[in-house]
Each structure stands twice: as structure tokens, then as C-alpha cells.
Scaffold this motif. Structure first.
Motif, PDB file in Angstrom:
ATOM      1  N   ARG A 295      44.167 -11.958 -10.489  1.00 60.13           N
ATOM      2  CA  ARG A 295      45.445 -11.916  -9.770  1.00 60.13           C
ATOM      3  C   ARG A 295      46.239 -10.680 -10.189  1.00 60.13           C
ATOM      4  O   ARG A 295      46.120 -10.186 -11.311  1.00 60.13           O
ATOM      5  CB  ARG A 295      46.288 -13.169 -10.067  1.00 60.13           C
ATOM      6  CG  ARG A 295      45.735 -14.469  -9.502  1.00 60.13           C
ATOM      7  CD  ARG A 295      45.741 -14.469  -7.981  1.00 60.13           C
ATOM      8  NE  ARG A 295      45.233 -15.719  -7.434  1.00 60.13           N
ATOM      9  CZ  ARG A 295      43.954 -15.982  -7.178  1.00 60.13           C
ATOM     10  NH1 ARG A 295      43.032 -15.066  -7.438  1.00 60.13           N
ATOM     11  NH2 ARG A 295      43.589 -17.144  -6.681  1.00 60.13           N
ATOM     12  N   ARG A 296      47.059 -10.175  -9.223  1.00 63.58           N
ATOM     13  CA  ARG A 296      48.010  -9.104  -9.524  1.00 63.58           C
ATOM     14  C   ARG A 296      49.421  -9.616  -9.274  1.00 63.58           C
ATOM     15  O   ARG A 296      49.630 -10.483  -8.427  1.00 63.58           O
ATOM     16  CB  ARG A 296      47.768  -7.874  -8.643  1.00 63.58           C
ATOM     17  CG  ARG A 296      46.487  -7.108  -8.934  1.00 63.58           C
ATOM     18  CD  ARG A 296      46.532  -5.763  -8.220  1.00 63.58           C
ATOM     19  NE  ARG A 296      45.274  -5.029  -8.344  1.00 63.58           N
ATOM     20  CZ  ARG A 296      44.380  -4.915  -7.377  1.00 63.58           C
ATOM     21  NH1 ARG A 296      44.609  -5.480  -6.197  1.00 63.58           N
ATOM     22  NH2 ARG A 296      43.280  -4.227  -7.554  1.00 63.58           N
ATOM     23  N   PHE A 297      50.400  -9.030  -9.974  1.00 66.52           N
ATOM     24  CA  PHE A 297      51.798  -9.420  -9.817  1.00 66.52           C
ATOM     25  C   PHE A 297      52.648  -8.161  -9.654  1.00 66.52           C
ATOM     26  O   PHE A 297      52.633  -7.294 -10.529  1.00 66.52           O
ATOM     27  CB  PHE A 297      52.277 -10.208 -11.048  1.00 66.52           C
ATOM     28  CG  PHE A 297      51.428 -11.410 -11.373  1.00 66.52           C
ATOM     29  CD1 PHE A 297      51.692 -12.641 -10.788  1.00 66.52           C
ATOM     30  CD2 PHE A 297      50.353 -11.302 -12.247  1.00 66.52           C
ATOM     31  CE1 PHE A 297      50.895 -13.739 -11.084  1.00 66.52           C
ATOM     32  CE2 PHE A 297      49.558 -12.394 -12.544  1.00 66.52           C
ATOM     33  CZ  PHE A 297      49.830 -13.619 -11.958  1.00 66.52           C
ATOM     34  N   ASN A 298      53.355  -8.062  -8.536  1.00 66.90           N
ATOM     35  CA  ASN A 298      54.320  -6.981  -8.349  1.00 66.90           C
ATOM     36  C   ASN A 298      55.590  -7.343  -9.124  1.00 66.90           C
ATOM     37  O   ASN A 298      56.222  -8.354  -8.841  1.00 66.90           O
ATOM     38  CB  ASN A 298      54.639  -6.797  -6.866  1.00 66.90           C
ATOM     39  CG  ASN A 298      53.452  -6.254  -6.096  1.00 66.90           C
ATOM     40  OD1 ASN A 298      52.567  -5.623  -6.658  1.00 66.90           O
ATOM     41  ND2 ASN A 298      53.425  -6.494  -4.794  1.00 66.90           N
ATOM     42  N   ILE A 299      55.931  -6.530 -10.099  1.00 66.96           N
ATOM     43  CA  ILE A 299      57.046  -6.832 -10.994  1.00 66.96           C
ATOM     44  C   ILE A 299      58.342  -6.296 -10.399  1.00 66.96           C
ATOM     45  O   ILE A 299      58.442  -5.129 -10.028  1.00 66.96           O
ATOM     46  CB  ILE A 299      56.801  -6.221 -12.389  1.00 66.96           C
ATOM     47  CG1 ILE A 299      55.463  -6.718 -12.971  1.00 66.96           C
ATOM     48  CG2 ILE A 299      57.949  -6.556 -13.320  1.00 66.96           C
ATOM     49  CD1 ILE A 299      55.362  -8.215 -13.121  1.00 66.96           C
TER      50      ILE A 299
ATOM     51  N   THR B 236      54.078   4.220 -13.133  1.00 66.37           N
ATOM     52  CA  THR B 236      54.257   5.655 -13.365  1.00 66.37           C
ATOM     53  C   THR B 236      55.751   5.904 -13.525  1.00 66.37           C
ATOM     54  O   THR B 236      56.496   5.839 -12.553  1.00 66.37           O
ATOM     55  CB  THR B 236      53.717   6.489 -12.186  1.00 66.37           C
ATOM     56  OG1 THR B 236      52.334   6.169 -11.982  1.00 66.37           O
ATOM     57  CG2 THR B 236      53.857   7.980 -12.472  1.00 66.37           C
ATOM     58  N   GLY B 237      56.169   6.124 -14.763  1.00 68.29           N
ATOM     59  CA  GLY B 237      57.584   6.323 -15.023  1.00 68.29           C
ATOM     60  C   GLY B 237      58.433   5.132 -14.606  1.00 68.29           C
ATOM     61  O   GLY B 237      59.586   5.291 -14.214  1.00 68.29           O
ATOM     62  N   GLY B 238      57.854   3.932 -14.675  1.00 62.94           N
ATOM     63  CA  GLY B 238      58.581   2.733 -14.295  1.00 62.94           C
ATOM     64  C   GLY B 238      58.535   2.421 -12.814  1.00 62.94           C
ATOM     65  O   GLY B 238      59.031   1.382 -12.379  1.00 62.94           O
ATOM     66  N   GLU B 239      57.906   3.302 -12.012  1.00 65.80           N
ATOM     67  CA  GLU B 239      57.865   3.109 -10.564  1.00 65.80           C
ATOM     68  C   GLU B 239      56.785   2.113 -10.174  1.00 65.80           C
ATOM     69  O   GLU B 239      55.645   2.191 -10.628  1.00 65.80           O
ATOM     70  CB  GLU B 239      57.575   4.455  -9.875  1.00 65.80           C
ATOM     71  CG  GLU B 239      57.447   4.353  -8.354  1.00 65.80           C
ATOM     72  CD  GLU B 239      56.858   5.594  -7.717  1.00 65.80           C
ATOM     73  OE1 GLU B 239      56.723   5.609  -6.473  1.00 65.80           O
ATOM     74  OE2 GLU B 239      56.515   6.532  -8.445  1.00 65.80           O
ATOM     75  N   ARG B 240      57.140   1.144  -9.288  1.00 62.34           N
ATOM     76  CA  ARG B 240      56.185   0.216  -8.677  1.00 62.34           C
ATOM     77  C   ARG B 240      55.289  -0.449  -9.731  1.00 62.34           C
ATOM     78  O   ARG B 240      54.077  -0.378  -9.688  1.00 62.34           O
ATOM     79  CB  ARG B 240      55.315   0.920  -7.638  1.00 62.34           C
ATOM     80  CG  ARG B 240      56.094   1.728  -6.625  1.00 62.34           C
ATOM     81  CD  ARG B 240      56.946   0.864  -5.745  1.00 62.34           C
ATOM     82  NE  ARG B 240      57.822   1.679  -4.908  1.00 62.34           N
ATOM     83  CZ  ARG B 240      58.725   1.197  -4.056  1.00 62.34           C
ATOM     84  NH1 ARG B 240      58.865  -0.114  -3.936  1.00 62.34           N
ATOM     85  NH2 ARG B 240      59.474   1.992  -3.330  1.00 62.34           N
ATOM     86  N   THR B 241      55.912  -1.127 -10.675  1.00 64.70           N
ATOM     87  CA  THR B 241      55.159  -1.767 -11.764  1.00 64.70           C
ATOM     88  C   THR B 241      54.301  -2.911 -11.240  1.00 64.70           C
ATOM     89  O   THR B 241      54.754  -3.737 -10.456  1.00 64.70           O
ATOM     90  CB  THR B 241      56.131  -2.300 -12.824  1.00 64.70           C
ATOM     91  OG1 THR B 241      56.927  -1.221 -13.300  1.00 64.70           O
ATOM     92  CG2 THR B 241      55.380  -2.922 -13.995  1.00 64.70           C
ATOM     93  N   VAL B 242      53.053  -2.941 -11.693  1.00 64.10           N
ATOM     94  CA  VAL B 242      52.110  -3.998 -11.329  1.00 64.10           C
ATOM     95  C   VAL B 242      51.479  -4.547 -12.599  1.00 64.10           C
ATOM     96  O   VAL B 242      51.075  -3.777 -13.483  1.00 64.10           O
ATOM     97  CB  VAL B 242      51.004  -3.468 -10.383  1.00 64.10           C
ATOM     98  CG1 VAL B 242      49.899  -4.503 -10.186  1.00 64.10           C
ATOM     99  CG2 VAL B 242      51.597  -3.079  -9.034  1.00 64.10           C
TER     100      VAL B 242
ATOM    101  N   THR C 160      63.837  -0.432 -15.549  1.00 65.22           N
ATOM    102  CA  THR C 160      62.719   0.487 -15.307  1.00 65.22           C
ATOM    103  C   THR C 160      62.005   0.847 -16.611  1.00 65.22           C
ATOM    104  O   THR C 160      62.640   1.256 -17.579  1.00 65.22           O
ATOM    105  CB  THR C 160      63.230   1.782 -14.643  1.00 65.22           C
ATOM    106  OG1 THR C 160      63.834   1.447 -13.397  1.00 65.22           O
ATOM    107  CG2 THR C 160      62.080   2.751 -14.399  1.00 65.22           C
ATOM    108  N   GLY C 161      60.681   0.645 -16.609  1.00 67.98           N
ATOM    109  CA  GLY C 161      59.863   1.006 -17.765  1.00 67.98           C
ATOM    110  C   GLY C 161      59.844  -0.011 -18.887  1.00 67.98           C
ATOM    111  O   GLY C 161      59.236   0.247 -19.935  1.00 67.98           O
ATOM    112  N   ASP C 162      60.475  -1.181 -18.702  1.00 67.04           N
ATOM    113  CA  ASP C 162      60.498  -2.204 -19.757  1.00 67.04           C
ATOM    114  C   ASP C 162      59.206  -3.018 -19.706  1.00 67.04           C
ATOM    115  O   ASP C 162      59.102  -4.017 -18.991  1.00 67.04           O
ATOM    116  CB  ASP C 162      61.718  -3.122 -19.567  1.00 67.04           C
ATOM    117  CG  ASP C 162      61.919  -4.071 -20.742  1.00 67.04           C
ATOM    118  OD1 ASP C 162      60.967  -4.243 -21.533  1.00 67.04           O
ATOM    119  OD2 ASP C 162      63.012  -4.655 -20.854  1.00 67.04           O
TER     120      ASP C 162
END
Length: 607
Positions: free
Chosen positions: A421-425, A398-404, A430-432
Motif C-alpha cells: 500500500r501507498r499513502f499520500n501524506i 523531494t524537498g517536502g513536496e508530494r510526500t508519499v 513540509t519535510g517532517d
């Protein structure tokens, strides 16, 4: 047969009971088996005529490992654990990774609560179940609210009430939160709930009838009418849920086999109540008969689950005496396996057989449709054969916040959720989304390169040419070839069914018809990746926001933060609490409590 000398493989194997593992040339496990005499059992694979499946397995054996046990029963338990852990291709395999839900009564509370529970059985309170599904638990809780007004609200909600909630208004709760029911009356409702969940409803009916008669004699007609309605509701539930003539705990298990596929239906009976049923579809070699299938199912299914005292089966399983001994050892008491039953039990067993057959036919129909979609996808993308493993990646923020980033996996049978699987980026602009996709694939396929996961035949990327390029660059840097890369982007009007498929090296997208089975499969996989990514992102964002307000207040470390959230019922309870309540938490003075209260009422976060 292979060129490996059987005498070399057999020379160090003892005649003791134990477990053997057949290994291929790469060290992979082909088959896990148990034996009363290891050497004799393993030698039998090399000294007699075998069916085509065993011939194929033996031709691939490069080595054999054994583990000696004290008894054959111990060997059986170890065998089931190894099969679940190693998933050998020539064994019967049960995919059952979910824990089963229970109803938990928080007996440690002054006013106990009934709630849905899934997790370790070593927990405070009393558990009832297991239930075959979350729906079965929620339906039972709904029925209980009609019968006995025991609270089901969260502790944080319960502790912060100043007036009764809607559940009180509709007569689903007696309002213990604001003192509208005496502890004695509430304890009686709890006792009735326990008896109902334990299969002792007849006792409850007798007690309610006696209470109704006392109320009538005392001219308390309104109270007598309430009790009369309770009795009627309880009678209706008994007719729907109770198995005639049953008062104990047992599972009814029936198998069906057709066209190389297997189904096992389990009906859960607890305290004489039918809690529901669940179907399982174990993978097994084509020549596996029903007794072998049931034996393998029982050892794997009950490896980490509660075992009732009695199991009723559609066929007598292989090594039934040994199974009873091993399951009894695991349960800590005697477990009986029965096949020949009469009267009501025979009717229930027949119903389990019918359900197994119906579920199997439905699955076969579904599998046929899924196989057709895979074949259509093969033709649409001009592949040599139908893909056996498909992966899809998606990015959520959301707006680059906490990308998963998410990775979902499908195989020849559908979704393979244990491989999701999930990956915390972290560490990107931000937002890339391109950098996020590159990082996710690098992390995933580094493990693929190390042999932890197989290389997929098809790799879908949720996005257009930019995301596809980032994915291709990540694979090139790792030196991984093989998967066909496909980008899936929304069409110009962003309507479902107008998606565009981007292939590496092609300037124009591939556009499949909206009614194409191949397109439906791609949409299913893409939507699953999106769901999995956005769920992870929301969880990560909520977790961050839960602690962010407290972290900004000087003087509150991890221990105080944990104590505040625990004693005041989480973030919502803390946000609703007054200064005095916050100051009452150990280690929090009035001045600090004032700061916390001001912080929350200046900016109350979402939860």
C-alpha cells in the motif's frame, strides 16, 4: 471432530446444485466447494473416514453457507470466483493478480500504430495476444519493426513532427508523419503485420515473393533486394517461433509437484506461434493430487482471461467434462481439453513438463535460501520463531513536496505484492518525516485493528531512532501491541552493508556483519519499500506538475484542460504546440492560446 451437531448444519441444505462455504467460529471461510447435490456432498464430510487435512478442517467448522445454482457448471464458475476472492486456507490458491499484455493495433487511425497494451480488452483497435510477459511483447514489436515499417511512436510524437525521426533513418519506419509513404503502401504493411500476428506468415511470404518477382521483372533491383531480405528475416522468425503443424490457438499446461510445492507451466500458442511460457506456483494442501491441482488451476486462471479453443494438459483434470462445459460457457464457444497427444504436440507437452520440473526445483532452492534467511533473522533479533509476516515503511519526497509513504509486505514465501500500500501524506509540516511516518502507520494500523490485515511479526521502519519513536507512538495511540519494531538506518559512511538496526528501549544499535543472511534479507525488504515509495512519489509529483501550469491560467477549467491534453497529445505535445495549433482546440480562442503558449515557454515543467 468438533462439538457442532452435523444435523443442525445439514437440516436446511437442499439437494440442488450449488456452492458451499465452510466457516469457522469467527466467520472466516475455511473452504469453498461445489456440488451437484449440496446436501449429499456436505454430509459426506461428517459420515466417512477423512485424511488428516480434512479432519483438521472439519474440526474447525462452526457453520456452513450455501448458494444454490441452476447447473453444476454455474456452480463451478461461482466456486472459482469465490476462491479467488476469499482465499480459503484449505483450497488450492492461485496468486495471479497481473493482467496479461497484448499488442494493440490502432485501426481507428489513418496511419495505425502498433503498441504495447495492458488493460481491458474492451478498447479501440485490434488486440493480439495475450503474451506471457512484457518482454515477449517488446521482443515481438522489435521483430515487427525489422519486417514491416509500421509506426510504433506515441500519437503526440507522431502529430508534431516536421521531419522524419531516427527510426526512418535506420529503415524501421517509412515516415508517415511527414508524408514519405503513400496510404496504400502503409496499408499493405499494416495488412502484413496483421497476418503475421494472426499466424498467417506463409501468406505474407507468398505475397512478398510475388512482389519480389515483379520488382525483378521491372528491373527494380534495389526494391527486389529489400523484399528478399524481408523474406529471409521472416523465414528465420518462423523457424524460431512457429510450432510445426499448428495453425490455431491453444495453451499447453503441465504440472509438477515436489516437497509440498506445486508448479504449473503454461505455454501460449496463438496462430501457430509460440508466444512464450509462464510458471505459476499455486498454494495447495499437502495431499492435493495433480488432477485436483489442474482442475482448480484452470477454473481460477481462466476466470478473467481469454480461453483458447484447445487446452493440452499433462494429466486429465478432475471433472474434465464439467470443466469443458464451464470453460466453454465462459468462452462462448466449445473448449476441448486433451491429454493424449502425438508427434509434435507430445514433444511440446514434454517440454512443458520439463520446464515445470526445472522451475519447481529452482523455486525449492530459492525457498530454502529464503527460509534460511528468515531463521537467521530470528536468531539475530532473538525471536521465539521465524517471522511469518514482515512489513516495512519508508517515506519519499523531494524537498517536502508530494510526500508519499510506502508499506511493503513479505511473508514466508517472499514479497506479498497484493498487500502493498501507498499513502499520500497531507496536513503536516513540509519535510517532517517523523509526522509523515506517524500518519502512515496510523492509517495502516487503524485498518489492521479493524481486522482488514493481520498484525505482522516484524515491523521495519526505514530510519533511525526518531522514525522508530514516531512509529511506536502511533501504535501506542491505537492500542496495538505485538509487532517487533526495528529501525533500519544507514551506517556512518552510508555504504550498503553497514546498516544499523535500532530496537525500542536499546541505546546502542545492533550491527550485523555485511555478509549476514539476515542482513541481506533486511536490505532486500528495505530496498523494496524504498523503490515502492519513490515510484509513488514520482508519479504523484509528475501528475501534479502535469496540471499545475494549466491550473494557473485563468479561464481553463477541468473540461478545457482535459480537451487540451487529449487533443494535443499530453503535456509534451501541448508544450511543443504553436499558438495556431492550441487555438484550433474546441473552446480555446487565440487570446487564450497565446496565454497558454507563453506559460509553457516561460516555464516548461518536467514530465
Amino acid at each position: 471432530m468438533n462439538e457442532v451437531d452435523p444435523r443442525r448444519l445439514l437440516k436446511d441444505i437442499p439437494q440442488d446444485p450449488g456452492v458451499y462455504r465452510m466457516l469457522d467460529a469467527t466467520g472466516g471461510v475455511l473452504y469453498v466447494g461445489k456440488a451437484k447435490r449440496l446436501r449429499r456432498r456436505v454430509a459426506s464430510y461428517f459420515g466417512r473416514s477423512l485424511n488428516s487435512r480434512l479432519q483438521l478442517m472439519v474440526s474447525q467448522i462452526a457453520d456452513i453457507e450455501v448458494t444454490v445454482t441452476r447447473t453444476e457448471g454455474e456452480a463451478l464458475l461461482l466456486e472459482s470466483n469465490l476462491i479467488k476472492a476469499l482465499q480459503p486456507r484449505f483450497n488450492v490458491l492461485l496468486r495471479d493478480d497481473k493482467s496479461y499484455p497484448y499488442i494493440r493495433l490502432t485501426t481507428q487511425d489513418a496511419f495505425p500504430r502498433l503498441a504495447f497494451y495492458r488493460g481491458s480488452r474492451k478498447t479501440e483497435g485490434r488486440l493480439f495476444g495475450p503474451y506471457p510477459s512484457g518482454w515477449a511483447v517488446r521482443e515481438t514489436l522489435r521483430l515487427l519493426q525489422k519486417l514491416f515499417p509500421v509506426r510504433q511512436c506515441e500519437d503526440s510524437f507522431f502529430r508534431n513532427r516536421s521531419r522524419p525521426c531516427l527510426q526512418y533513418q535506420i529503415k524501421r519506419c517509412d515516415g508517415p508523419c511527414v508524408g514519405l509513404v503513400s496510404p496504400e503502401q502503409y496499408a499493405q504493411d499494416v495488412a502484413h503485420s496483421i497476418k503475421f500476428l494472426s499466424g498467417r506468415s506463409d501468406e505474407v511470404v507468398d505475397e512478398l515473393v510475388a512482389a519480389m518477382e515483379r520488382a525483378s521483372a521491372a528491373l527494380e533491383f534495389e526494391r527486389a533486394a529489400v523484399l528478399r531480405d524481408q523474406i529471409a528475416t521472416l523465414r528465420q522468425i518462423q523457424e524460431r517461433q512457429y510450432v510445426n503443424g499448428e495453425g490455431g490457438d491453444l495453451d499447453i499446461i503441465a504440472a509438477a509437484q515436489e516437497a509440498g510445492m506445486n508448479c504449473v507451466q503454461v505455454f501460449f500458442i496463438r496462430g501457430g506461434r509460440n508466444l512464450g511460457n509462464k510458471g505459476f506456483f499455486p498454494q495447495a494442501p499437502a495431499d492435493t493430487d495433480e488432477p485436483t491441482l489442474l482442475a482448480a488451476f484452470l477454473t481460477q486462471f481462466y476466470a478473467d482471461k481469454e480461453i483458447p479453443p484447445e487446452l493440452i494438459l499433462s494429466r486429465e483434470p478432475e471433472d474434465v467434462d464439467l470443466l469443458q462445459e464451464a470453460l466453454g460457457e465462459r468462452a462462448g464457444r466449445r473448449v476441448r481439453i486433451r491429454v493424449r497427444v502425438r508427434a509434435e504436440r507430445a514433444r511440446w507437452l514434454e517440454m512443458a513438463r520439463d520446464n515445470a520440473q526445472f522451475a519447481l526445483k529452482s523455486r525449492l532452492g530459492s525457498q530454502a535460501g529464503y527460509a534460511r534467511r528468515l531463521n537467521e533473522l530470528r536468531d539475530a533479533l532473538d525471536l521465539d520463531e521465524a517471522p511469518g509476516r514482515l512489513e516495512c515503511f519508508d517515506i519519499s519526497h523531494t524537498g517536502g513536496e508530494r510526500t508519499v509513504a510506502s508499506c511493503v509486505v513479505f511473508d514466508g514465501e517472499g514479497p506479498r505484492k497484493p498487500d502493498y500500500r501507498r499513502f499520500n501524506i497531507e496536513g503536516i509540516t513540509t519535510g517532517d518525516d517523523y509526522a509523515a511516518m506517524h500518519q502512515a502507520l496510523t492509517r495502516r494500523y487503524t485498518r489492521v485493528k479493524q481486522g482488514e490485515y493481520p498484525i505482522p511479526d516484524l515491523l521495519f521502519i526505514d530510519g533511525g531512532r526518531g522514525q522508530l519513536g514516531a512509529a511506536a507512538e502511533a501504535l501506542r495511540e491505537l492500542g496495538i501491541g505485538g509487532p517487533r519494531l526495528v529501525g533500519v538506518s544507514k551506517g556512518p559512511d552510508r555504504r550498503p552493508g553497514t546498516e544499523q538496526l535500532w530496537l525500542l528501549g536499546q541505546e546502542a544499535p545492533v550491527i550485523l556483519p555485511g555478509d549476514s543472511p539476515a542482513m541481506h534479507l533486511i536490505e532486500q525488504i528495505r530496498d523494496e519499500a524504498h523503490r515502492f515509495a519513490i515510484t509513488g512519489h514520482r508519479q504523484r509529483r509528475a501528475k501534479a506538475r502535469t496540471t499545475s501550469v494549466l491550473e494557473e491560467i485563468s479561464g481553463i477549467g477541468p473540461k478545457r484542460r482535459q480537451r487540451l491534453l487529449k487533443q494535443l497529445g499530453g503535456l509534451r505535445g501541448l508544450a511543443r504546440a504553436g499558438v495556431e495549433e492550441i487555438a484550433g482546440v474546441e473552446g480555446i480562442g487565440r487570446q487564450l492560446a497565446q496565454q497558454i503558449h507563453e506559460a509553457f515557454h516561460r516555464d516548461v515543467p518536467e514530465s
